[in-house]
Motif scaffolding. Structure first.
Motif, mmCIF file in Angstrom:
data_model
loop_
_atom_site.group_PDB
_atom_site.id
_atom_site.type_symbol
_atom_site.label_atom_id
_atom_site.label_comp_id
_atom_site.label_asym_id
_atom_site.label_seq_id
_atom_site.Cartn_x
_atom_site.Cartn_y
_atom_site.Cartn_z
ATOM 1 N N SER A 42 0.711 -0.989 -0.043
ATOM 2 C CA SER A 42 0.105 0.087 0.044
ATOM 3 C C SER A 42 0.942 1.201 -0.051
ATOM 4 C CB SER A 42 -0.985 -0.055 1.247
ATOM 5 O OG SER A 42 -0.056 0.125 2.384
ATOM 6 N N MET A 43 2.210 1.055 0.548
ATOM 7 C CA MET A 43 2.926 2.373 0.547
ATOM 8 C C MET A 43 4.040 2.195 -0.694
ATOM 9 S SD MET A 43 4.146 2.174 4.551
ATOM 10 C CE MET A 43 4.436 0.738 4.410
ATOM 11 N N ILE A 44 4.615 1.311 -1.253
ATOM 12 C CA ILE A 44 5.565 1.023 -2.076
ATOM 13 C C ILE A 44 5.090 -0.119 -3.029
ATOM 14 C CG2 ILE A 44 7.824 0.881 -2.720
ATOM 15 C CD1 ILE A 44 8.330 1.999 0.079
ATOM 16 N N SER A 45 4.962 0.183 -4.358
ATOM 17 C CA SER A 45 4.376 -0.984 -5.164
ATOM 18 C C SER A 45 5.547 -1.507 -5.591
ATOM 19 C CB SER A 45 3.448 -0.283 -6.302
ATOM 20 O OG SER A 45 3.295 -1.286 -7.200
ATOM 21 N N ARG A 46 5.317 -2.915 -5.724
ATOM 22 C CA ARG A 46 6.460 -3.719 -6.313
ATOM 23 C C ARG A 46 5.888 -4.357 -7.415
ATOM 24 N NH1 ARG A 46 6.214 -8.344 -3.845
ATOM 25 N NH2 ARG A 46 4.257 -7.965 -2.969
ATOM 26 N N GLU A 47 5.139 -3.599 -8.218
ATOM 27 C CA GLU A 47 4.538 -4.170 -9.525
ATOM 28 C C GLU A 47 5.488 -3.837 -10.682
ATOM 29 O OE1 GLU A 47 -0.112 -4.288 -10.092
ATOM 30 O OE2 GLU A 47 0.755 -2.273 -9.024
ATOM 31 N N ALA A 48 5.464 -4.422 -11.875
ATOM 32 C CA ALA A 48 6.293 -3.851 -12.916
ATOM 33 C C ALA A 48 5.571 -2.698 -13.583
ATOM 34 C CB ALA A 48 6.364 -5.136 -14.079
ATOM 35 N N GLU A 49 6.089 -1.882 -14.114
ATOM 36 C CA GLU A 49 5.472 -0.596 -14.671
ATOM 37 C C GLU A 49 4.329 -0.999 -15.553
ATOM 38 O OE1 GLU A 49 6.611 3.420 -16.990
ATOM 39 O OE2 GLU A 49 8.149 2.213 -16.445
ATOM 40 N N GLU A 50 4.359 -1.905 -16.597
ATOM 41 C CA GLU A 50 3.194 -2.439 -17.427
ATOM 42 C C GLU A 50 2.145 -2.743 -16.702
ATOM 43 O OE1 GLU A 50 6.470 -3.891 -17.630
ATOM 44 O OE2 GLU A 50 7.300 -2.387 -19.249
ATOM 45 N N ALA A 51 2.203 -3.528 -15.472
ATOM 46 C CA ALA A 51 1.226 -4.260 -14.909
ATOM 47 C C ALA A 51 0.467 -3.320 -13.953
ATOM 48 C CB ALA A 51 1.968 -5.339 -13.838
ATOM 49 N N ILE A 53 0.422 0.202 -14.998
ATOM 50 C CA ILE A 53 -0.241 0.799 -15.876
ATOM 51 C C ILE A 53 -1.805 0.224 -16.244
ATOM 52 C CG2 ILE A 53 -0.336 1.878 -18.055
ATOM 53 C CD1 ILE A 53 2.572 2.480 -17.838
ATOM 54 N N SER A 54 -1.717 -0.951 -16.378
ATOM 55 C CA SER A 54 -2.946 -1.608 -16.978
ATOM 56 C C SER A 54 -3.726 -1.923 -15.730
ATOM 57 C CB SER A 54 -2.683 -3.320 -17.342
ATOM 58 O OG SER A 54 -2.262 -4.111 -16.463
ATOM 59 N N LEU A 56 -4.047 0.241 -13.149
ATOM 60 C CA LEU A 56 -4.770 1.856 -12.953
ATOM 61 C C LEU A 56 -5.677 2.042 -13.845
ATOM 62 C CD1 LEU A 56 -1.371 3.455 -11.667
ATOM 63 C CD2 LEU A 56 -3.411 2.542 -10.267
ATOM 64 N N GLU A 57 -5.521 1.562 -15.374
ATOM 65 C CA GLU A 57 -6.311 2.182 -16.184
ATOM 66 C C GLU A 57 -7.751 1.272 -16.017
ATOM 67 O OE1 GLU A 57 -4.510 1.134 -19.846
ATOM 68 O OE2 GLU A 57 -3.541 3.114 -19.834
ATOM 69 N N LYS A 58 -7.559 -0.142 -15.463
ATOM 70 C CA LYS A 58 -8.866 -0.826 -15.275
ATOM 71 C C LYS A 58 -9.725 -0.284 -14.161
ATOM 72 C CE LYS A 58 -10.212 -5.549 -13.998
ATOM 73 N NZ LYS A 58 -9.805 -6.876 -13.618
ATOM 74 N N GLU A 59 -8.937 0.073 -13.176
ATOM 75 C CA GLU A 59 -9.613 0.680 -11.869
ATOM 76 C C GLU A 59 -10.052 2.196 -12.289
ATOM 77 O OE1 GLU A 59 -6.739 1.257 -8.674
ATOM 78 O OE2 GLU A 59 -6.581 -0.911 -8.471
ATOM 79 N N ARG A 60 -9.421 2.932 -13.234
ATOM 80 C CA ARG A 60 -9.981 4.130 -13.553
ATOM 81 C C ARG A 60 -11.518 3.719 -14.337
ATOM 82 N NH1 ARG A 60 -6.516 7.432 -17.507
ATOM 83 N NH2 ARG A 60 -7.604 5.694 -18.957
ATOM 84 N N GLU A 61 -11.446 2.856 -15.430
ATOM 85 C CA GLU A 61 -12.853 2.368 -16.027
ATOM 86 C C GLU A 61 -13.795 2.097 -15.048
ATOM 87 O OE1 GLU A 61 -11.648 -0.400 -18.661
ATOM 88 O OE2 GLU A 61 -10.211 1.180 -20.064
ATOM 89 N N GLU A 62 -13.355 1.310 -14.201
ATOM 90 C CA GLU A 62 -14.585 0.774 -13.373
ATOM 91 C C GLU A 62 -15.103 1.949 -12.362
ATOM 92 O OE1 GLU A 62 -12.607 -2.088 -10.932
ATOM 93 O OE2 GLU A 62 -12.661 -3.738 -12.398
ATOM 94 N N ALA A 63 -14.044 2.833 -12.098
ATOM 95 C CA ALA A 63 -14.689 4.015 -11.188
ATOM 96 C C ALA A 63 -15.622 4.851 -12.246
ATOM 97 C CB ALA A 63 -13.482 5.000 -10.534
ATOM 98 N N SER A 64 -15.152 5.238 -13.489
ATOM 99 C CA SER A 64 -16.178 5.867 -14.214
ATOM 100 C C SER A 64 -17.529 5.223 -14.435
ATOM 101 C CB SER A 64 -15.338 6.175 -15.538
ATOM 102 O OG SER A 64 -15.230 5.103 -16.326
ATOM 103 N N MET A 65 -17.252 3.930 -14.733
ATOM 104 C CA MET A 65 -18.859 3.281 -14.871
ATOM 105 C C MET A 65 -19.338 3.048 -13.659
ATOM 106 S SD MET A 65 -18.896 2.271 -18.020
ATOM 107 C CE MET A 65 -20.155 1.114 -17.938
#
Length: 87
Positions: A42-51, A53-54, A56-65
């Motif tokens: 929750s403080m420091i992400s260990r994800e790869a940059e591509e993962a 980005i995808s 966060l885009e999915k969360e943004r789409e869900e939030a807009s819906m």
């Protein structure tokens, strides 16, 4: 006798390396685990940059819906209230 500022600086100079070491060990220990399963994620992400980005885009789409559905419900509620008040 030392001033409180010098005591605090000594305390912080000893405490910050300890805190940094604990954080470093925690990040190293969670290296093989899936994202979201480790306390520091929750403080420091260990994800790869591509993962990241995808995700966060999915969360943004869900939030807009979700916002769209609540706006639709609000509009329908206002319509029903106006129709009911006319009767």
């Amino acid at each position: 006798m030392d001033s409180p500022a010098s005591r605090m600086s000594r305390l912080l100079s000893g405490f910050i390396p300890v805190l940094a070491s604990v954080l470093l060990v925690s990040l190293a220990a969670g290296r093989g685990k899936e994202h979201g399963r480790w306390p520091t994620d929750s403080m420091i992400s260990r994800e790869a940059e591509e993962a990241m980005i995808s995700r966060l885009e999915k969360e943004r789409e869900e939030a807009s819906m979700q916002g769209l559905s609540s706006k639709w419900a609000r509009m329908e509620m206002e319509h029903l209230e106006s129709k009911h008040s006319e009767e």
